[in-house]
Write a protein that holds these residues in place. Structure first.
Motif, PDB file in Angstrom:
ATOM      1  N   LEU A  48       0.821  -1.205   0.000  1.00  0.00           N
ATOM      2  CA  LEU A  48       0.000   0.000   0.000  1.00  0.00           C
ATOM      3  C   LEU A  48       0.859   1.260   0.000  1.00  0.00           C
ATOM      4  O   LEU A  48       1.992   1.253   0.465  1.00  0.00           O
ATOM      5  CB  LEU A  48      -0.901   0.028   1.245  1.00  0.00           C
ATOM      6  N   LYS A  49       0.272   2.345  -0.495  1.00  0.00           N
ATOM      7  CA  LYS A  49       0.923   3.638  -0.383  1.00  0.00           C
ATOM      8  C   LYS A  49       0.952   4.004   1.101  1.00  0.00           C
ATOM      9  O   LYS A  49       0.144   3.523   1.888  1.00  0.00           O
ATOM     10  CB  LYS A  49       0.137   4.694  -1.156  1.00  0.00           C
ATOM     11  N   THR A  50       1.863   4.873   1.484  1.00  0.00           N
ATOM     12  CA  THR A  50       2.047   5.230   2.888  1.00  0.00           C
ATOM     13  C   THR A  50       0.752   5.700   3.539  1.00  0.00           C
ATOM     14  O   THR A  50       0.390   5.233   4.620  1.00  0.00           O
ATOM     15  CB  THR A  50       3.134   6.319   3.027  1.00  0.00           C
ATOM     16  N   GLY A  51       0.034   6.598   2.885  1.00  0.00           N
ATOM     17  CA  GLY A  51      -1.215   7.112   3.452  1.00  0.00           C
ATOM     18  C   GLY A  51      -2.265   6.031   3.605  1.00  0.00           C
ATOM     19  O   GLY A  51      -2.996   5.989   4.600  1.00  0.00           O
ATOM     20  N   SER A  52      -2.346   5.141   2.634  1.00  0.00           N
ATOM     21  CA  SER A  52      -3.310   4.043   2.692  1.00  0.00           C
ATOM     22  C   SER A  52      -2.964   3.075   3.814  1.00  0.00           C
ATOM     23  O   SER A  52      -3.844   2.591   4.534  1.00  0.00           O
ATOM     24  CB  SER A  52      -3.347   3.281   1.365  1.00  0.00           C
ATOM     25  N   ARG A  57      -4.065   0.931   9.256  1.00  0.00           N
ATOM     26  CA  ARG A  57      -3.631   0.667  10.639  1.00  0.00           C
ATOM     27  C   ARG A  57      -4.518   1.403  11.635  1.00  0.00           C
ATOM     28  O   ARG A  57      -4.884   0.866  12.673  1.00  0.00           O
ATOM     29  CB  ARG A  57      -2.162   1.085  10.840  1.00  0.00           C
ATOM     30  N   LYS A  58      -4.868   2.646  11.308  1.00  0.00           N
ATOM     31  CA  LYS A  58      -5.732   3.417  12.206  1.00  0.00           C
ATOM     32  C   LYS A  58      -7.096   2.736  12.327  1.00  0.00           C
ATOM     33  O   LYS A  58      -7.640   2.622  13.430  1.00  0.00           O
ATOM     34  CB  LYS A  58      -5.896   4.844  11.686  1.00  0.00           C
ATOM     35  N   ARG A  59      -7.647   2.277  11.209  1.00  0.00           N
ATOM     36  CA  ARG A  59      -8.941   1.593  11.228  1.00  0.00           C
ATOM     37  C   ARG A  59      -8.865   0.311  12.044  1.00  0.00           C
ATOM     38  O   ARG A  59      -9.746   0.025  12.861  1.00  0.00           O
ATOM     39  CB  ARG A  59      -9.408   1.304   9.805  1.00  0.00           C
ATOM     40  N   VAL A  60      -7.803  -0.463  11.868  1.00  0.00           N
ATOM     41  CA  VAL A  60      -7.636  -1.711  12.622  1.00  0.00           C
ATOM     42  C   VAL A  60      -7.534  -1.399  14.121  1.00  0.00           C
ATOM     43  O   VAL A  60      -8.167  -2.065  14.935  1.00  0.00           O
ATOM     44  CB  VAL A  60      -6.388  -2.488  12.125  1.00  0.00           C
ATOM     45  N   ARG A  61      -6.753  -0.396  14.470  1.00  0.00           N
ATOM     46  CA  ARG A  61      -6.623  -0.017  15.888  1.00  0.00           C
ATOM     47  C   ARG A  61      -7.944   0.464  16.465  1.00  0.00           C
ATOM     48  O   ARG A  61      -8.330   0.087  17.569  1.00  0.00           O
ATOM     49  CB  ARG A  61      -5.564   1.080  16.059  1.00  0.00           C
TER      50      ARG A  61
END
Length: 71
Positions: A48-52, A57-61
């Motif tokens: 994935l691109k860095t932003g993606s 990761r934010k969504r998983v957290r």
């Protein structure tokens, strides 16, 4: 940081698809493909691109904080 496992393109695509799903836990990916959570994160970081990647990761957290059984 975990080493990115050497996967063929079909397997890599399947792992990415599973990791992006909100309904599949890291344990399910490990059971099917033998990849640890760190290895899955390494695959995602490389694909994935860095932003993606950061958004994923934010969504998983966030989901993990709300639901005990999530990823």
């Amino acid at each position: 940081m975990a080493k990115v496992p050497d996967l063929d393109e079909a397997t890599k695509s399947e792992v990415i698809e599973m990791a992006l799903s909100d309904h599949i836990a890291f344990a399910d990916i490990k059971a099917q493909h033998g990849l640890s959570e760190k290895e899955v994160k390494a695959v995602m970081r490389s694909a994935l691109k860095t932003g993606s990647y950061k958004a994923w990761r934010k969504r998983v957290r966030t989901f993990g904080d709300r639901r005990e059984s999530y990823k």
